[in-house]
Design a protein around this motif. Structure first.
Motif, mmCIF file in Angstrom:
data_model
loop_
_atom_site.group_PDB
_atom_site.id
_atom_site.type_symbol
_atom_site.label_atom_id
_atom_site.label_comp_id
_atom_site.label_asym_id
_atom_site.label_seq_id
_atom_site.Cartn_x
_atom_site.Cartn_y
_atom_site.Cartn_z
ATOM 1 N N GLU A 1 0.650 -1.769 0.170
ATOM 2 C CA GLU A 1 -0.107 0.104 0.206
ATOM 3 C C GLU A 1 1.278 0.811 -0.004
ATOM 4 O OE1 GLU A 1 -2.664 0.037 3.038
ATOM 5 O OE2 GLU A 1 -3.919 -2.116 2.355
ATOM 6 N N ILE A 2 2.315 1.117 0.618
ATOM 7 C CA ILE A 2 2.957 2.114 0.781
ATOM 8 C C ILE A 2 3.132 2.449 -0.667
ATOM 9 C CG2 ILE A 2 5.191 3.451 0.889
ATOM 10 C CD1 ILE A 2 2.950 3.067 3.579
ATOM 11 N N LEU A 3 3.185 1.741 -1.797
ATOM 12 C CA LEU A 3 4.130 1.448 -3.237
ATOM 13 C C LEU A 3 2.398 2.638 -3.665
ATOM 14 C CD1 LEU A 3 5.540 -1.501 -3.375
ATOM 15 C CD2 LEU A 3 6.535 0.439 -2.405
ATOM 16 N N GLY A 4 1.551 2.287 -3.559
ATOM 17 C CA GLY A 4 0.279 2.630 -4.033
ATOM 18 C C GLY A 4 -1.166 1.779 -4.525
ATOM 19 N N LEU A 5 -0.376 0.307 -4.073
ATOM 20 C CA LEU A 5 -1.097 -0.659 -4.300
ATOM 21 C C LEU A 5 -2.709 -1.068 -2.856
ATOM 22 C CD1 LEU A 5 -1.485 -3.492 -6.831
ATOM 23 C CD2 LEU A 5 -0.556 -4.556 -4.680
ATOM 24 N N THR A 6 -3.325 0.361 -3.018
ATOM 25 C CA THR A 6 -4.570 0.042 -1.893
ATOM 26 C C THR A 6 -5.755 -0.307 -2.423
ATOM 27 O OG1 THR A 6 -5.162 2.091 -3.537
ATOM 28 C CG2 THR A 6 -3.686 2.776 -1.337
ATOM 29 N N GLN A 7 -5.949 -0.748 -1.859
ATOM 30 C CA GLN A 7 -7.680 -1.604 -2.089
ATOM 31 C C GLN A 7 -8.821 -1.081 -3.351
ATOM 32 O OE1 GLN A 7 -9.976 -2.529 1.024
ATOM 33 N NE2 GLN A 7 -8.767 -3.596 1.933
ATOM 34 N N ALA A 8 -8.353 0.330 -3.486
ATOM 35 C CA ALA A 8 -9.189 1.193 -4.953
ATOM 36 C C ALA A 8 -8.772 1.019 -6.186
ATOM 37 C CB ALA A 8 -9.044 2.074 -4.240
ATOM 38 N N SER A 9 -7.056 0.586 -5.848
ATOM 39 C CA SER A 9 -6.321 0.710 -7.351
ATOM 40 C C SER A 9 -6.353 -0.807 -7.858
ATOM 41 C CB SER A 9 -4.808 1.012 -7.325
ATOM 42 O OG SER A 9 -4.337 -0.046 -6.356
ATOM 43 N N ILE A 10 -6.718 -1.899 -6.493
ATOM 44 C CA ILE A 10 -6.532 -3.185 -6.815
ATOM 45 C C ILE A 10 -8.181 -3.346 -7.967
ATOM 46 C CG2 ILE A 10 -7.115 -5.694 -5.535
ATOM 47 C CD1 ILE A 10 -4.769 -4.805 -3.469
ATOM 48 N N ASN A 11 -9.031 -3.061 -6.932
ATOM 49 C CA ASN A 11 -10.645 -2.795 -7.593
ATOM 50 C C ASN A 11 -10.060 -2.607 -9.126
ATOM 51 O OD1 ASN A 11 -11.657 -4.394 -5.823
ATOM 52 N ND2 ASN A 11 -12.197 -2.479 -4.406
ATOM 53 N N GLN A 12 -9.298 -1.527 -9.531
ATOM 54 C CA GLN A 12 -9.327 -0.821 -10.484
ATOM 55 C C GLN A 12 -8.789 -1.684 -11.863
ATOM 56 O OE1 GLN A 12 -7.493 2.925 -10.589
ATOM 57 N NE2 GLN A 12 -7.697 2.974 -12.920
ATOM 58 N N ILE A 13 -7.600 -2.749 -11.064
ATOM 59 C CA ILE A 13 -7.365 -3.687 -12.095
ATOM 60 C C ILE A 13 -8.203 -4.573 -12.052
ATOM 61 C CG2 ILE A 13 -5.013 -5.824 -11.985
ATOM 62 C CD1 ILE A 13 -3.822 -2.943 -9.442
ATOM 63 N N ILE A 14 -8.465 -5.588 -10.407
ATOM 64 C CA ILE A 14 -9.613 -6.498 -11.500
ATOM 65 C C ILE A 14 -10.405 -6.165 -12.464
ATOM 66 C CG2 ILE A 14 -11.173 -7.752 -10.341
ATOM 67 C CD1 ILE A 14 -9.083 -7.956 -8.107
ATOM 68 N N ALA A 15 -10.587 -4.870 -12.136
ATOM 69 C CA ALA A 15 -12.058 -4.102 -12.681
ATOM 70 C C ALA A 15 -11.802 -4.492 -14.389
ATOM 71 C CB ALA A 15 -12.553 -2.872 -12.615
ATOM 72 N N ALA A 16 -10.499 -3.950 -14.979
ATOM 73 C CA ALA A 16 -9.869 -3.787 -16.269
ATOM 74 C C ALA A 16 -8.874 -5.210 -16.677
ATOM 75 C CB ALA A 16 -8.508 -2.908 -15.982
ATOM 76 N N ARG A 17 -8.991 -5.831 -16.145
ATOM 77 C CA ARG A 17 -8.124 -7.088 -16.636
ATOM 78 C C ARG A 17 -9.237 -7.844 -16.912
ATOM 79 N NH1 ARG A 17 -7.422 -11.121 -12.741
ATOM 80 N NH2 ARG A 17 -5.106 -11.955 -13.866
ATOM 81 N N ASP A 18 -9.218 -8.185 -17.985
ATOM 82 C CA ASP A 18 -10.006 -9.713 -18.417
ATOM 83 C C ASP A 18 -9.538 -11.431 -17.495
ATOM 84 O OD1 ASP A 18 -11.089 -9.976 -20.248
ATOM 85 O OD2 ASP A 18 -10.219 -9.949 -21.683
ATOM 86 N N GLY A 19 -9.935 -11.795 -17.570
ATOM 87 C CA GLY A 19 -9.537 -13.230 -16.998
ATOM 88 C C GLY A 19 -8.408 -13.300 -16.825
ATOM 89 N N GLN A 20 -7.919 -13.578 -18.150
ATOM 90 C CA GLN A 20 -6.652 -13.876 -18.895
ATOM 91 C C GLN A 20 -6.088 -13.254 -18.970
ATOM 92 O OE1 GLN A 20 -7.487 -17.419 -19.034
ATOM 93 N NE2 GLN A 20 -8.821 -17.214 -18.602
ATOM 94 N N GLN A 21 -5.938 -11.972 -19.081
ATOM 95 C CA GLN A 21 -4.996 -11.476 -18.957
ATOM 96 C C GLN A 21 -4.181 -10.589 -17.945
ATOM 97 O OE1 GLN A 21 -6.196 -6.776 -19.825
ATOM 98 N NE2 GLN A 21 -6.591 -7.283 -21.252
ATOM 99 N N SER A 22 -2.720 -11.246 -18.469
ATOM 100 C CA SER A 22 -1.642 -10.952 -17.465
ATOM 101 C C SER A 22 -1.215 -9.654 -16.070
ATOM 102 C CB SER A 22 0.175 -11.522 -17.977
ATOM 103 O OG SER A 22 0.478 -9.934 -19.282
ATOM 104 N N THR A 23 -0.778 -9.603 -14.911
ATOM 105 C CA THR A 23 -1.040 -8.667 -14.880
ATOM 106 C C THR A 23 0.762 -7.871 -14.238
ATOM 107 O OG1 THR A 23 -2.626 -9.061 -13.580
ATOM 108 C CG2 THR A 23 -1.735 -7.530 -12.408
ATOM 109 N N THR A 24 1.705 -6.956 -14.366
ATOM 110 C CA THR A 24 2.457 -6.395 -13.999
ATOM 111 C C THR A 24 2.723 -5.216 -13.144
ATOM 112 O OG1 THR A 24 3.375 -7.789 -16.313
ATOM 113 C CG2 THR A 24 5.017 -6.382 -15.439
ATOM 114 N N LEU A 25 3.649 -5.683 -12.210
ATOM 115 C CA LEU A 25 3.949 -4.691 -11.244
ATOM 116 C C LEU A 25 5.038 -4.086 -12.064
ATOM 117 C CD1 LEU A 25 3.504 -2.408 -9.066
ATOM 118 C CD2 LEU A 25 4.319 -4.636 -7.490
#
Length: 715
Positions: free
Chosen positions: A62-86
């Motif tokens: 969360e210090i890096l910015g990976l908050t619950q709001a940003s995680i929700n945004q990532i889950i909403a934007a990603r297709d279940g098959q898309q890769s996620t890269t930090l």
């Protein structure tokens, strides 16, 4: 093993003190090894550690910015098959700001000048002009999450800009004008798969999978270990990148980077309860059971809350202590502390999983009373083999006495394996052929030897652990005045033996030959390996493998010497058993001098049936042949020795005469001394016809030169 149990236990004790403060007063969590539990509880503990590590890692990020709001945004934007890269991105810029000129005064010098009655004081000082060049240095960094392979599909987590100035006395940029650093990536795919819609970690081990062996040796936990290993390496790379900027500023205080007050909630703890006190030890491996020793979900949430509280307190402390401008700001130092904390979470998770595996190992050793070695496992398998195999099929030691009939052994041959510095014959399943089969081997391109006898086929199962495998040796020894021929090779077919090496073991010889074994891929491995080859390559690989398999059947052939001597010398069976001197002389003549066996064998004149002739008469005839041959050899040696003496005497005479003529050639009126004067006796006459006659050769050349090549075929 890299895992150090004692060091980890000390770290765990510190964590237990914090856990005891968080939980109620009547709670008493302990290290897993100190609480009675079932085997299935170890699986639940591994799942607890994964959940704690993943949740605490998200709290830190969360210090890096990976908050619950940003995680929700990532889950909403990603297709279940898309890769996620930090991704961590950074760049630096250095630019010229201005030039400043300043004067620096040197020390003042006072000089007293005496002129008659007056003293005059004069003073002087040096003024230096210095030009300073002021440069600006700017660092921009940020954390981003990319979805799939489209660079525009990105979620920005956080970014920051740091500025400072450098002052130098040269007009050269102290740092590169612009640097775009390589991005530091880590895949978050695993983390996204273990989050449920409420962003809680849901992780379980598939215990019915074929690759699930223990709570730590299974694909689910290995995937988690892989993610946290990658996360630790990623954090170290980001930490080192930030360290490059921090080193440019001399105000860094390393003591502020201590994370000792930040709680790491990844602890392999059990808690003794009333239910667990009455726990029966069972082989319970069913899923869905309620464990009475695992800490409940509410306790994990309390531990995560303590982690968040301690991390926030550390952040507030650093923001107050460190400046908000320059390179070493409170925010940048907090980021460095967070990365150190992430590394501690990853290491605690790895150590916790290793702790479970070590606990299993420790309990098994405690139950058995010792650590099982390959030698112990061999003993275990042979013990159960005696119960499992029917009579005639049980394993027996690979060791044979070389003997004829009921006589005492000539020697021994065994196939041994090194086990804990002790060599023991390997245990093998043996099959003896019902009838004596005839085989043959080649002596040369034009001659071969046929032989028959008992044929034994051995099958050996070799047990070994990954870190140790016993070496194999072929051991052979012979008794005094005994001997046999040992041939090593491969079985070419049911009738062909292909010898690679042959040795004569005799007279207390003790032989130990190390054997190097090479593994041939199994049929399944071979089929998998050639699947993607071309048809031509597959045909060649199959043909080559068939050759390899034919050469893998290792063979030993033992030929006793005395029975073969009796056959080639036309002597009855066992006639040489007690003729020790005669046997030694025969072997010496045949091996050293290569005397043809026809010159030594018993010959009958045909007047009577050879079976009616007494055995002793036959042996005496062979003995007389041996004595005659030894006399011929001795005579030949004496003649050769005498000839060498004559040559040496003639060479000495010639050398003396040359020496005399060299020193006395100017005394013409003196006559040269005669041979009689020099040696006191006339030199023996040398037969001129013998000077160029061929001389008999000793050792191997003697038999061939005197009697011609030996005849073969009788064996």
């Amino acid at each position: 093993m890299d895992f150090q149990m004692e060091k980890f236990k000390k770290q765990l004790e510190t964590g237990m003190q914090t856990v005891s403060k968080i939980l109620d007063l009547n709670r008493n969590p302990q290290m897993a090894e100190n609480v009675t539990h079932r085997y299935s509880d170890k699986y639940l503990l591994a799942e607890f550690l994964v959940a704690a590590a993943a949740a605490s890692g998200m709290t830190a990020m969360e210090i890096l910015g990976l908050t619950q709001a940003s995680i929700n945004q990532i889950i909403a934007a990603r297709d279940g098959q898309q890769s996620t890269t930090l991704q961590f991105k950074s760049e630096t810029q250095c630019a010229f700001l201005k030039k400043e000129v300043r004067e620096v005064e040197g020390p003042k010098h006072v000089i007293d000048v005496s002129t008659g009655a007056n003293n005059v004081s004069t003073s002087s000082k040096t003024v230096t002009t210095i030009t300073d060049y002021i440069y600006s240095y700017e660092v921009v960094y940020g954390f981003f999450v990319y979805l799939g392979s489209d660079p525009s599909n990105c979620v920005k987590l956080s970014s920051n800009k740091l500025t400072t100035t450098f002052k130098t006395t040269t007009d050269k940029l102290p740092q590169p004008r612009q640097t775009v650093n390589e991005a530091v990536d880590i895949s978050l795919n695993w983390l996204m798969t273990v989050l449920d819609p409420s962003l809680k970690v849901k992780f379980s081990i598939n215990r019915s999978a074929s690759n699930c062996h223990t709570p730590s040796k299974n694909k689910d936990v290995e995937d988690a270990l892989g993610f946290f290993s990658d996360l630790e390496r990623w954090g170290d790379r980001v930490f080192n990148r930030i360290g490059q900027w921090v080193r440019l500023d001399q105000q860094e205080i390393d003591s502020l980077l201590s994370t000792s007050e930040v709680f790491v909630p990844v602890c392999p703890l059990f808690e003794q309860t009333e239910t667990s006190n009455n726990l029966a030890i069972t082989n319970d491996t069913d899923r869905g059971e309620q464990s009475s020793v695992i800490l409940p979900e509410v306790d994990l949430q309390a531990m995560l809350a303590e982690q968040a509280r301690s991390l926030t307190a550390k952040a507030d402390s650093m923001r107050k202590t460190l400046p908000t401008t320059g390179l070493v700001t409170g925010e940048l130092s907090l980021l460095r502390v967070t990365l150190i904390h992430l590394r501690e979470i990853c290491q605690a998770f790895k150590n916790g999983i290793d702790y479970i595996e070590q606990l299993l190992r420790k309990q098994l050793i405690s139950a058995l009373g010792k650590e099982v070695t390959p030698a112990d496992f061999d003993t275990y398998m042979s013990f159960h083999g005696r119960k499992l195999f029917a009579s005639g099929y049980e394993t027996v030691p690979f060791s044979y006495a070389v003997r004829t009939g009921v006589h005492n052994p000539e020697g021994f041959v065994s196939f041994e394996q090194e086990k804990e510095s002790i060599d023991e014959p390997v245990l093998s399943v043996v099959s003896k052929s019902a009838k004596q089969s005839t085989m043959k081997f080649a002596l040369s391109a034009s001659s071969s030897v046929s032989f028959s006898g008992d044929v034994f086929t051995h099958s050996i199962v070799n047990y070994g652990f990954s870190n140790s495998s016993g070496k194999f040796n072929l051991v052979a020894n012979a008794r005094q005045f005994s001997g046999f021929v040992l041939m090593l090779g491969t079985i070419g077919s049911a009738e062909i033996f292909i010898p690679k090496h042959a040795l004569i073991i005799k007279n207390k010889d003790d032989l130990k030959i190390p054997l190097i074994l090479e593994e041939v891929p199994s049929a399944k491995q071979f089929k998998s390996a050639i699947e993607s080859l071309s048809p031509e390559q597959q045909r060649f690989a199959k043909a080559y493998r068939s050759m390899q398999l034919e050469a893998t059947l290792f063979g030993l052939c033992i030929i006793q010497i005395k029975p073969q001597l009796e056959r080639v010398l036309n002597l009855p069976t066992d006639s040489l058993t007690k003729e020790i001197r005669l046997s030694q002389d025969l072997i010496d003549l045949l091996l050293t001098y290569q005397v043809p066996s026809d010159q030594l064998s018993f010959q009958y004149d045909g007047c009577e049936d050879p079976d009616d002739i007494p055995t002793q008469t036959k042996v005496d005839q062979v003995r007389s042949h041996v004595a005659a041959m030894k006399d011929i050899i001795k005579s030949s040696k004496d003649d050769e020795l005498e000839e060498e003496k004559q040559k040496a005497k003639a060479a000495t005479l010639q050398a003396m005469q040359q020496h005399y003529h060299h020193h006395h050639h100017h005394h013409h009126h003196h006559s040269a001394p005669s041979v009689n004067d020099l040696f006191g006796a006339p030199a023996p006459a040398v037969n001129p016809f013998m000077q160029h006659a061929p001389q008999p050769q000793m050792a191997q050349g003697f038999g061939g030169g005197l009697f011609g090549s030996s005849s073969g075929g009788r064996g």
